[in-house]
Enzyme design. Structure first.
Site, PDB file in Angstrom:
ATOM      1  N   ARG A   1     -34.238  54.025  31.848  1.00 50.04           N
ATOM      2  CA  ARG A   1     -34.250  55.394  31.279  1.00 50.04           C
ATOM      3  C   ARG A   1     -34.040  56.182  31.130  1.00 50.04           C
ATOM      4  NH1 ARG A   1     -30.882  54.932  36.913  1.00 50.04           N
ATOM      5  NH2 ARG A   1     -31.598  52.628  36.898  1.00 50.04           N
TER       6      ARG A   1
ATOM      7  N   LYS B   1     -23.191  42.803  30.886  1.00 48.91           N
ATOM      8  CA  LYS B   1     -24.159  41.867  32.093  1.00 48.91           C
ATOM      9  C   LYS B   1     -23.760  40.494  32.190  1.00 48.91           C
ATOM     10  CE  LYS B   1     -29.281  43.545  31.922  1.00 48.91           C
ATOM     11  NZ  LYS B   1     -28.937  43.703  33.430  1.00 48.91           N
TER      12      LYS B   1
ATOM     13  N   LYS C   1     -41.175  50.368  28.457  1.00 52.25           N
ATOM     14  CA  LYS C   1     -40.228  50.090  28.189  1.00 52.25           C
ATOM     15  C   LYS C   1     -40.303  48.928  27.082  1.00 52.25           C
ATOM     16  CE  LYS C   1     -35.509  48.247  29.850  1.00 52.25           C
ATOM     17  NZ  LYS C   1     -34.766  48.500  31.347  1.00 52.25           N
TER      18      LYS C   1
ATOM     19  N   ASP D   1     -31.658  43.321  26.814  1.00 54.78           N
ATOM     20  CA  ASP D   1     -30.190  44.309  27.158  1.00 54.78           C
ATOM     21  C   ASP D   1     -29.599  43.381  28.038  1.00 54.78           C
ATOM     22  OD1 ASP D   1     -29.671  45.973  28.758  1.00 54.78           O
ATOM     23  OD2 ASP D   1     -30.800  45.585  30.338  1.00 54.78           O
TER      24      ASP D   1
ATOM     25  N   ASP E   1     -25.816  50.078  31.295  1.00 54.47           N
ATOM     26  CA  ASP E   1     -27.159  49.072  31.450  1.00 54.47           C
ATOM     27  C   ASP E   1     -28.108  49.604  32.016  1.00 54.47           C
ATOM     28  OD1 ASP E   1     -28.012  46.142  31.511  1.00 54.47           O
ATOM     29  OD2 ASP E   1     -26.895  45.530  33.618  1.00 54.47           O
TER      30      ASP E   1
HETATM   31  N1  BES Z   1     -33.419  45.278  32.803  1.00 59.04           N
HETATM   32  C1  BES Z   1     -32.824  45.393  33.812  1.00 59.04           C
HETATM   33  C2  BES Z   1     -32.932  45.478  35.246  1.00 59.04           C
HETATM   34  C3  BES Z   1     -33.775  44.330  35.058  1.00 59.04           C
HETATM   35  C4  BES Z   1     -33.001  43.176  36.280  1.00 59.04           C
HETATM   36  C5  BES Z   1     -34.847  43.745  34.661  1.00 59.04           C
HETATM   37  C6  BES Z   1     -33.138  42.044  36.545  1.00 59.04           C
HETATM   38  C7  BES Z   1     -35.491  42.132  35.221  1.00 59.04           C
HETATM   39  C8  BES Z   1     -34.733  41.789  35.940  1.00 59.04           C
HETATM   40  C9  BES Z   1     -32.571  47.082  33.573  1.00 59.04           C
HETATM   41  O1  BES Z   1     -31.964  48.154  32.171  1.00 59.04           O
HETATM   42  C10 BES Z   1     -30.644  47.048  34.773  1.00 59.04           C
HETATM   43  O2  BES Z   1     -29.924  47.052  33.589  1.00 59.04           O
HETATM   44  N2  BES Z   1     -30.627  48.007  35.547  1.00 59.04           N
HETATM   45  C11 BES Z   1     -29.730  48.053  36.080  1.00 59.04           C
HETATM   46  C12 BES Z   1     -29.285  49.582  36.275  1.00 59.04           C
HETATM   47  C13 BES Z   1     -27.749  50.073  37.235  1.00 59.04           C
HETATM   48  C14 BES Z   1     -26.930  49.983  37.014  1.00 59.04           C
HETATM   49  C15 BES Z   1     -27.815  50.891  38.014  1.00 59.04           C
HETATM   50  C16 BES Z   1     -29.374  47.136  37.146  1.00 59.04           C
HETATM   51  O3  BES Z   1     -30.859  46.967  37.691  1.00 59.04           O
HETATM   52  O4  BES Z   1     -28.763  46.227  37.841  1.00 59.04           O
HETATM   53 ZN    ZN Z   2     -32.938  46.645  30.585  1.00 55.19          ZN
HETATM   54 MN    MN Z   3     -29.604  47.090  31.531  1.00 55.46          MN
END
Ligand code: BES
Ligand code: ZN
Ligand code: MN
Length: 497
Positions: free
Chosen positions: A347, A273, A261, A266, A343
């Site tokens: 995936r 976020k 990835k 992000d 967010d």
């Molecule tokens: N990059 C984040 C995941 C992440 C969170 C990595 C904290 C490292 C530390 C990812 O893109 C994300 O935002 N995932 C969401 C998914 C949700 C919206 C289903 C998450 O984990 O909140």
């Molecule tokens: Zn992410």
């Molecule tokens: Mn994200």
């Protein structure tokens, strides 16, 4: 760092510091005992009051009239629980402790466990001395006291020099690769754009003879990567889909794909976020950095195996053209995806990357991604999750990864997780609610891996750490470089590639 293997007796080595391992609860023996006698019991005097031998404990003794100026004792823990990868932390601790005190000429006394396991041990020693020197303050006008050694002597004792030498060469390559991944990851998103990442990949390819192909936005559209491009459309930075190829076994039809990835920042997109710790999202390209760095190491180590590295790189931003929740996109394999939460972008970019791996003829796929906050909740910062559609492959991967010191823990991929990712209007939706966040994300990816044996690694909790340790600077850790390289080497050794 200049690494030499020397045959001097520990007591007669001319060096800034002699680094001596100490096991908890064990009597001094071998080199430690010899030095202790020379120093009239100065080592025995600090055990266990100043140093118990607990893993990571250190104690510095100054020697006045000896060829070595200092002795640094470092705890290696309980001898019964010793594993070779701990040697990386041993030397990492040494070069950080000593380097910051301006001692850059050091000699390592080997623990007895090295005998008979010289190559792997020397590899860990040099890996740790290299990664311990990583500078996490590159953007400071006056950088902090530098870690790291300039001269590293390994006292061979009775060990096989040729085997040690082989390990030294591998450890240099691996340590450099880990640091390379960390350097890419720590670089802030205004410098580490997708274009910059592509440039770094090209440079790595040129240096090592890898094939490189960078797909720009137009080519991604021609390939039908609607899912990847949906993430990129909210950003002013053009996306880059990075592909690196290594051919180490031209006669074979087997092809390992390493996929990472590469979200260079992000923000969450329209599903923005919260600001707290958002700056950490510059690390959201750690999987891609791992792929590029592992490919560079593989090109140098030359295992007999074919590998393709795939790193889709883009920002996830809430620009005027950004995806709106409810938008539907079509991935390369024709599947339609309803974006519920922008967010959950990792995936989306991996979906097309997995399809592209299949298009290139991958027979095994391993992906690594800072994919879910849920993974950090489940496993903390101690282990990465491993999820797979193929039990044999994941067992092979876990076996290869374990000795590296990177920790992976398998989690299940029951069909029910896939049910949670069904959309009312499209084939899939990109979120499945709060429960089992690691596994609903994995179930989503599974739809794009197809029938190819595949392992997904969620490195959200392990790719970077917000505190330093005795052996490692704070920030990016280089996970999953060590496991990626070890897996490629294992396939080569087993002739399964
Ligand atoms: N990059 C984040 C995941 C992440 C969170 C990595 C904290 C490292 C530390 C990812 O893109 C994300 O935002 N995932 C969401 C998914 C949700 C919206 C289903 C998450 O984990 O909140
Ligand atoms: Zn992410
Ligand atoms: Mn994200």
């Amino acid at each position: 760092m200049q690494v030499r293997i020397v045959h001097d007796a520990p007591g007669s080595v001319r060096t800034g510091a002699l680094v001596v391992p100490v096991f908890s609860g064990a009597p001094l023996d071998g080199a430690a005992k010899e030095i202790d006698t020379q120093l009239h019991g100065a080592i025995a005097e600090v055990i266990p009051g100043e140093i118990s031998g607990k893993f990571g404990d250190v104690s510095l003794i100054h020697a006045h009239d000896k060829p070595y100026k200092r002795v640094l004792l470092i705890g290696l823990g309980d001898a019964k629980r010793f594993e070779p990868h701990m040697l990386a932390r041993f030397t990492g601790t040494a070069v950080r402790y000593l380097g910051r005190r301006n001692v850059r000429d050091i000699a390592i006394v080997l623990p007895p466990q090295v005998k008979g396991n010289e190559t792997a041990s020397a590899s860990f020693l040099v890996e740790g001395a290299t990664t311990g020197a990583f500078d996490a303050t590159v953007y400071q006008k006056t950088p902090e006291k530098r870690s790291g050694a300039d001269e590293l002597a390994i006292l061979a004792g009775g060990c096989d020099e040729k085997a040690l030498q082989e390990g030294v060469a591998r450890g240099e390559i691996l340590g450099d690769a880990v640091n390379f991944a960390r350097k890419l990851a720590i670089t802030p998103a205004n410098d580490m754009t997708p274009a910059h990442m592509a440039k770094a990949a090209k440079k790595a390819a040129k240096e090592t003879g890898l094939d490189v192909d960078i797909l720009d936005e137009d080519r991604c559209r021609e390939e039908g990567m609607g899912s990847f491009l949906s993430v990129a459309q909210g950003s002013a930075q053009p996306p880059k889909f990075i592909v690196l190829k290594y051919e180490g076994n031209p006669g074979s039809k087997e092809l390992l794909a390493l996929v990472g990835k590469g979200i260079t920042f992000d923000s969450g997109g329209v599903s923005l976020k919260p600001p707290e710790r958002m700056e950490e999202m510059k690390y959201d390209m750690s999987g891609a950095a791992g792929v590029i760095a592992a490919m560079r190491a593989i090109a140098k180590l030359k295992p007999k195996i074919n590998v393709v590295g795939i790193a889709p790189a883009t920002e996830n931003m809430p620009g005027g053209r950004a995806t709106k929740p409810g938008d539907i996109f079509t991935a390369m394999n024709g599947k339609t995806i309803e974006v519920i939460n922008t967010d959950a972008e990792g995936r989306l970019i991996l979906a097309d990357a997995l399809c592209y791996a299949n298009k290139l003829g991958a027979t095994k796929i391993i992906d690594a991604a800072t994919l879910t906050g849920a993974c950090v909740i489940a496993l903390g910062h101690t282990a990465s999750a491993a999820v797979s559609n193929n039990d044999e492959l994941v067992q092979q991967f876990l076996a290869a990864a374990k000795p590296t010191g990177e920790r992976y823990w398998q989690m299940p991929l029951f069909d029910e997780y896939g049910d949670l990712m069904k959309s009312d209007i499209a084939d899939l939706k990109n979120t499945g609610g709060r429960p089992a966040g690691v596994l609903t994300a994995s179930a989503f990816l599974k739809a794009f891996a197809g029938d190819t044996p595949w392992v997904h690694l969620d490195i959200a909790g392990t790719a970077y750490l917000d505190a330093e340790s005795a052996w490692q600077a704070r920030g990016p850790t280089g996970t999953p470089v060590r496991a990626f390289v070890a897996f490629a080497e294992q396939l080569s050794r087993n002739g399964k590639a």
